[in-house]
Design an enzyme around this catalytic site. Structure first.
Site, short mmCIF file in Angstrom:
data_model
loop_
_atom_site.label_atom_id
_atom_site.label_comp_id
_atom_site.label_asym_id
_atom_site.label_seq_id
_atom_site.Cartn_x
_atom_site.Cartn_y
_atom_site.Cartn_z
CB SER A 126 -0.89 -0.01 1.25
OG SER A 126 -1.49 1.25 1.45
CE1 TYR A 150 -3.76 -2.18 5.18
CE2 TYR A 150 -3.38 0.10 4.54
CZ TYR A 150 -3.59 -1.22 4.19
OH TYR A 150 -3.63 -1.58 2.87
CE LYS A 154 -1.34 -4.21 3.22
NZ LYS A 154 -1.63 -5.52 2.61
#
Length: 337
Positions: A126, A150, A154
Site C-alpha cells: 500500500s 495498518y 505492510k
C-alpha cells in the site's frame, strides 16, 4: 490444465477483480477466503462473468492446516496475497487484530508456501507505507514511515519478504504498492460493497448518490492543493487487477520487483464529487468539515517503474471509475428491490 494461482482474499473487492483478470489471461484462479469481508454470492457472480465456476476454499490464512490442505489439493504455481485488513481508522482502534491477521496470517502463508515448494508470490502492499511523503509524485525509493498500524503491518511484511528473498534466492516476489482503487467491473456484477459506513471516498459518495447516506463530509478545504481539498491518485480496480497479472508474468521469468500501481494523476475530493455527479446526473450534497488527523494533502504515484518493469499503464480514467461504480450501485439497488 492452466497454471493454478491461489488468490487469498479472492472473494473481496480487489480479489474478485484479480480472479477475473487471471482467468482472462489463461490462468486457473483458486479463491481462498474466510468471507468475513466478502459477499457469499461472489463466486456465483464470478461464474457468470467467466463462464465457469471458480474453485473456492473457505479458510483463514491464520489456519496452517487449512493452508497446507489447499496446497495439497491444488498444484499451485503462485500466490497472490490479498487477505489483509485494510481500514486505517480501524487499525488505530484495533492494532492487535491487524498485527494478528496482516502479519501473523502472512507469516503462516509464507510457511505453507515454503512447505509446498511454491515460491512465487505477488504481495498486496500500500502507498500508506510512505506516510507523509517528502515528494509528489512519490517514487518507490521514498522513505517508509507508517502513520498508523495498518501501514506498519505492510512495512513489516515488506521487510519479511526482503529477508526471505535474501536468505533464499529461489523466491520470486512482486510487491505492489496500491494507491486508491476505485470503480467496478464493467459487468456491474462485482464491485466494492462495504457492509457499514465506507472508509474510502468513492463508495461513500456512491452511498450518498443512492440516498443511503445523507451527505459527503469533505475533511478540510485549506490544504495547499488547487482547490484546497485533499488530492489522491485513484486507479480503476480493473487496471489494478491487470497489474497483478503483469506482475505474475515477470515472476514466472524470475524477475522480482517492487512497484507503485497508480495512474500518476491526482484528483481532489471536489473533483471526485463533480465526476460522480456527471456519472449520476444528480447533485450530491456535501459539507466542509475539519481536517482529519493523519490525512496528508497529496498522495500521487510515480509510475515509471511499473511501466518499465511490468509494462503497466493505467488505461481507465476517473469518469470510467465513476460510471462503473454507479452502474454497480444501481445493479445492487435493482437486486435488493
Amino acid at each position: 490444465m492452466a497454471e493454478q494461482i491461489l488468490v487469498t482474499g479472492g472473494a473481496g473487492y480487489i480479489g474478485s477483480h484479480v480472479v477475473v483478470a487471471l482467468h482472462e489471461a489463461g490462468y486457473t484462479p483458486v479463491i481462498f477466503d474466510n468471507f468475513n469481508n466478502a459477499r457469499r454470492d461472489v463466486p456465483v457472480r464470478l461464474a457468470q462473468i467467466m463462464g465457469t465456476a471458480p474453485s473456492v476454499i473457505e479458510g483463514d490464512i491464520r489456519d496452517s492446516a487449512c493452508l497446507d490442505q489447499a496446497f495439497q489439493e491444488h498444484e499451485v504455481g503462485g500466490v497472490i496475497h490479498l487477505a489483509a485488513h485494510k481500514a486505517v481508522g480501524e487499525s488505530v482502534a484495533k492494532p492487535l487484530a491487524y498485527f494478528d491477521n496482516n502479519v501473523g496470517g502472512f507469516l503462516n502463508l509464507l510457511g505453507a508456501m515454503e512447505r509446498a515448494g511454491c515460491k512465487r508470490l505477488v504481495f498486496s502492499s500500500s502507498a500508506t507505507v510512505y506516510g507523509e511523503p517528502d515528494e509528489t509524485p512519490t517514487p518507490e525509493t521514498a522513505p517508509r514511515r507508517a502513520m498508523n498500524p495498518y501501514g506498519r503491518t505492510k512495512i513489516i511484511c515488506e521487510e519479511m519478504l526482503q529477508d526471505l528473498c535474501t536468505a533464499d534466492p529461489e523466491w520470486a516476489v512482486g510487491v505492489l504498492r496500491y494507491f486508491n482503487p476505485a470503480g467496478a467491473h464493467g459487468s456491474a456484477l462485482i464491485g466494492e460493497d462495504p457492509a457499514d459506513i465506507p472508509n474510502n471516498l468513492m463508495p461513500y459518495i456512491a452511498k450518498v448518490a443512492t440516498g443511503a447516506l445523507a451527505k459527503i463530509s469533505v475533511f478540510g478545504n485549506d490544504y495547499d492543493t488547487p482547490d484546497g481539498t485533499g488530492v489522491r491518485d485513484y486507479i480503476h480496480v480493473e487496471d489494478l487487477a491487470e497489474g497483478h497479472v503483469l506482475s505474475l508474468a515477470q515472476l514466472r521469468q524470475g524477475n522480482g520487483h517492487l512497484v507503485n500501481l497508480g495512474t500518476g494523476r491526482g484528483y481532489s475530493v471536489l473533483e471526485m464529487i463533480a465526476a460522480y455527479q456527471r456519472a449520476t446526473n444528480r447533485q450530491l450534497p456535501y459539507e466542509i468539515v475539519a481536517r482529519r488527523e493523519g490525512d496528508v494533502p497529496i498522495y500521487c504515484a510515480k509510475t515509471e517503474k511499473a511501466r518499465d518493469l511490468l509494462g503497466f499503464e493505467a488505461k481507465r480514467g476517473l469518469d470510467e471509475m465513476c460510471a462503473s461504480s454507479w452502474a454497480w450501485m444501481q445493479a445492487q439497488e435493482r437486486g435488493n428491490d
